[in-house]
Design a protein around this motif. Structure first.
Motif, PDB file in Angstrom:
ATOM      1  N   ILE A 178      -6.966  28.823   2.560  1.00  0.00           N
ATOM      2  CA  ILE A 178      -7.861  29.886   2.077  1.00  0.00           C
ATOM      3  C   ILE A 178      -7.077  30.926   1.268  1.00  0.00           C
ATOM      4  O   ILE A 178      -7.480  31.310   0.155  1.00  0.00           O
ATOM      5  N   SER A 179      -5.964  31.388   1.817  1.00  0.00           N
ATOM      6  CA  SER A 179      -5.173  32.409   1.112  1.00  0.00           C
ATOM      7  C   SER A 179      -4.584  31.848  -0.176  1.00  0.00           C
ATOM      8  O   SER A 179      -4.437  32.567  -1.165  1.00  0.00           O
ATOM      9  N   GLY A 180      -4.259  30.566  -0.166  1.00  0.00           N
ATOM     10  CA  GLY A 180      -3.764  29.933  -1.379  1.00  0.00           C
ATOM     11  C   GLY A 180      -4.810  29.933  -2.480  1.00  0.00           C
ATOM     12  O   GLY A 180      -4.508  30.217  -3.647  1.00  0.00           O
ATOM     13  N   TYR A 181      -6.039  29.606  -2.121  1.00  0.00           N
ATOM     14  CA  TYR A 181      -7.130  29.657  -3.093  1.00  0.00           C
ATOM     15  C   TYR A 181      -7.300  31.073  -3.651  1.00  0.00           C
ATOM     16  O   TYR A 181      -7.486  31.265  -4.858  1.00  0.00           O
ATOM     17  N   VAL A 182      -7.220  32.064  -2.775  1.00  0.00           N
ATOM     18  CA  VAL A 182      -7.410  33.454  -3.210  1.00  0.00           C
ATOM     19  C   VAL A 182      -6.294  33.880  -4.160  1.00  0.00           C
ATOM     20  O   VAL A 182      -6.553  34.538  -5.179  1.00  0.00           O
ATOM     21  N   ARG A 183      -5.051  33.491  -3.865  1.00  0.00           N
ATOM     22  CA  ARG A 183      -3.913  33.874  -4.716  1.00  0.00           C
ATOM     23  C   ARG A 183      -4.064  33.369  -6.142  1.00  0.00           C
ATOM     24  O   ARG A 183      -3.587  34.003  -7.078  1.00  0.00           O
ATOM     25  N   THR A 184      -4.735  32.249  -6.306  1.00  0.00           N
ATOM     26  CA  THR A 184      -4.861  31.667  -7.650  1.00  0.00           C
ATOM     27  C   THR A 184      -6.252  31.844  -8.241  1.00  0.00           C
ATOM     28  O   THR A 184      -6.596  31.203  -9.231  1.00  0.00           O
ATOM     29  N   GLY A 185      -7.053  32.723  -7.630  1.00  0.00           N
ATOM     30  CA  GLY A 185      -8.349  33.047  -8.204  1.00  0.00           C
ATOM     31  C   GLY A 185      -9.475  32.072  -7.910  1.00  0.00           C
ATOM     32  O   GLY A 185     -10.548  32.163  -8.507  1.00  0.00           O
ATOM     33  N   PHE A 194     -13.851  28.963   4.219  1.00  0.00           N
ATOM     34  CA  PHE A 194     -13.984  29.876   5.350  1.00  0.00           C
ATOM     35  C   PHE A 194     -15.252  29.580   6.156  1.00  0.00           C
ATOM     36  O   PHE A 194     -15.233  29.613   7.394  1.00  0.00           O
ATOM     37  N   LEU A 195     -16.335  29.280   5.478  1.00  0.00           N
ATOM     38  CA  LEU A 195     -17.603  28.996   6.161  1.00  0.00           C
ATOM     39  C   LEU A 195     -17.568  27.693   6.956  1.00  0.00           C
ATOM     40  O   LEU A 195     -18.415  27.461   7.813  1.00  0.00           O
ATOM     41  N   LYS A 196     -16.562  26.841   6.669  1.00  0.00           N
ATOM     42  CA  LYS A 196     -16.429  25.577   7.401  1.00  0.00           C
ATOM     43  C   LYS A 196     -15.467  25.682   8.585  1.00  0.00           C
ATOM     44  O   LYS A 196     -15.305  24.711   9.329  1.00  0.00           O
ATOM     45  N   MET A 197     -14.832  26.830   8.758  1.00  0.00           N
ATOM     46  CA  MET A 197     -13.819  26.967   9.799  1.00  0.00           C
ATOM     47  C   MET A 197     -14.387  26.655  11.171  1.00  0.00           C
ATOM     48  O   MET A 197     -15.478  27.115  11.520  1.00  0.00           O
ATOM     49  N   ASP A 198     -13.623  25.889  11.957  1.00  0.00           N
ATOM     50  CA  ASP A 198     -14.047  25.585  13.317  1.00  0.00           C
ATOM     51  C   ASP A 198     -13.078  26.164  14.348  1.00  0.00           C
ATOM     52  O   ASP A 198     -13.046  25.743  15.495  1.00  0.00           O
ATOM     53  N   THR A 205      -6.831  35.791   7.774  1.00  0.00           N
ATOM     54  CA  THR A 205      -7.986  35.055   7.257  1.00  0.00           C
ATOM     55  C   THR A 205      -9.019  36.019   6.702  1.00  0.00           C
ATOM     56  O   THR A 205      -9.514  35.844   5.569  1.00  0.00           O
ATOM     57  N   PHE A 206      -9.348  37.039   7.490  1.00  0.00           N
ATOM     58  CA  PHE A 206     -10.371  37.997   7.071  1.00  0.00           C
ATOM     59  C   PHE A 206      -9.943  38.770   5.816  1.00  0.00           C
ATOM     60  O   PHE A 206     -10.772  39.038   4.940  1.00  0.00           O
ATOM     61  N   VAL A 207      -8.664  39.120   5.743  1.00  0.00           N
ATOM     62  CA  VAL A 207      -8.182  39.845   4.564  1.00  0.00           C
ATOM     63  C   VAL A 207      -8.385  38.999   3.309  1.00  0.00           C
ATOM     64  O   VAL A 207      -8.882  39.486   2.277  1.00  0.00           O
ATOM     65  N   SER A 208      -8.016  37.718   3.386  1.00  0.00           N
ATOM     66  CA  SER A 208      -8.163  36.834   2.229  1.00  0.00           C
ATOM     67  C   SER A 208      -9.627  36.669   1.840  1.00  0.00           C
ATOM     68  O   SER A 208      -9.984  36.719   0.653  1.00  0.00           O
TER      69      SER A 208
END
Length: 218
Positions: A178-185, A194-198, A205-208
């Motif tokens: 998730i954070s990797g996706y956020v870092r690259t836009g 995030f919605l699939k997290m189990d 996680t929440f910050v990202s």
């Protein structure tokens, strides 16, 4: 012998020059402590602070024989990986593999961390191949390190494959991607994942996700 060991350990701790470590090297040979794993790990810490002596460091450890274990080598790799010249960690790893020594589950994460720091995509892929060949591809610690490596290097195909092949995913696994996706836009991908997290998210996680939501206007 115990007194001599403590004396040598103190000398290693105070050592600041390669000339001094060579004198200690001679003492280890004559005393028989060259095969002591703890002593060698302390020598490795010294070499980790002196990156210009990679070949000597490896040859020093190699004189101890294959029976010592991976601790001194892993200590050396970790020191180089955390230094300003992380490529030295990969060089030591290459020497280990080339000499017939067997890396373990603690070796690979440190080597991958080094690859992250110098963006060594090809080197990291080579490590991944060895991980699979040696049967460590099901180890969660190693898998998370691979996932982080591909994310940092923006190789989403590799990151996705590692993530999909994981039999068990913890919060580090989910947050890493998730954070990797956020870092690259890739904010939509981050939110969808995030919605699939189990598993229960953590603060990272929440910050990202909040960053992703803010950028997408949600």
């Amino acid at each position: 012998m115990q007194f001599l060991k403590l004396k040598i350990l103190n000398s290693i701790h105070r050592c600041s020059r390669i000339r001094s470590i060579k004198e200690i090297h001679a003492q280890l040979i004559t005393s028989g402590l060259l095969h002591d794993e703890f002593v060698l790990s302390k020598v490795s810490e010294f070499f980790g602070k002196h990156v210009g002596f990679v070949d000597y460091a490896f040859d020093f450890l190699n004189q101890s024989g294959l029976h010592v274990g991976t601790l001194p080598y892993n200590t050396l790799i970790a020191a180089y990986a955390n230094s300003g010249t992380p490529k030295a960690a990969f060089l030591v790893y290459g020497r280990i593999v080339g000499s017939g020594l067997v890396p373990d589950m603690y070796t690979f994460p440190m080597v991958l961390k080094a690859c992250n720091k110098f963006l060594g995509v090809q080197e990291g892929k080579e490590v991944h191949g060895v991980v699979v060949k040696m049967g460590f591809s099901c180890d969660l610690y190693v898998q998370n390190s691979l996932l982080h490596f591909y994310s940092v290097c923006c190789r989403w195909g590799g990151a996705g494959r590692v993530f999909d092949e994981m039999l068990v995913r913890d919060v580090v696994s989910w947050t890493g991607l998730i954070s990797g996706y956020v870092r690259t836009g890739l904010f939509d991908k981050a939110i969808a994942l995030f919605l699939k997290m189990d598993v229960v998210p953590n603060v990272a996680t929440f910050v990202s996700v909040l960053v992703a939501c803010g950028r997408t206007g949600i």
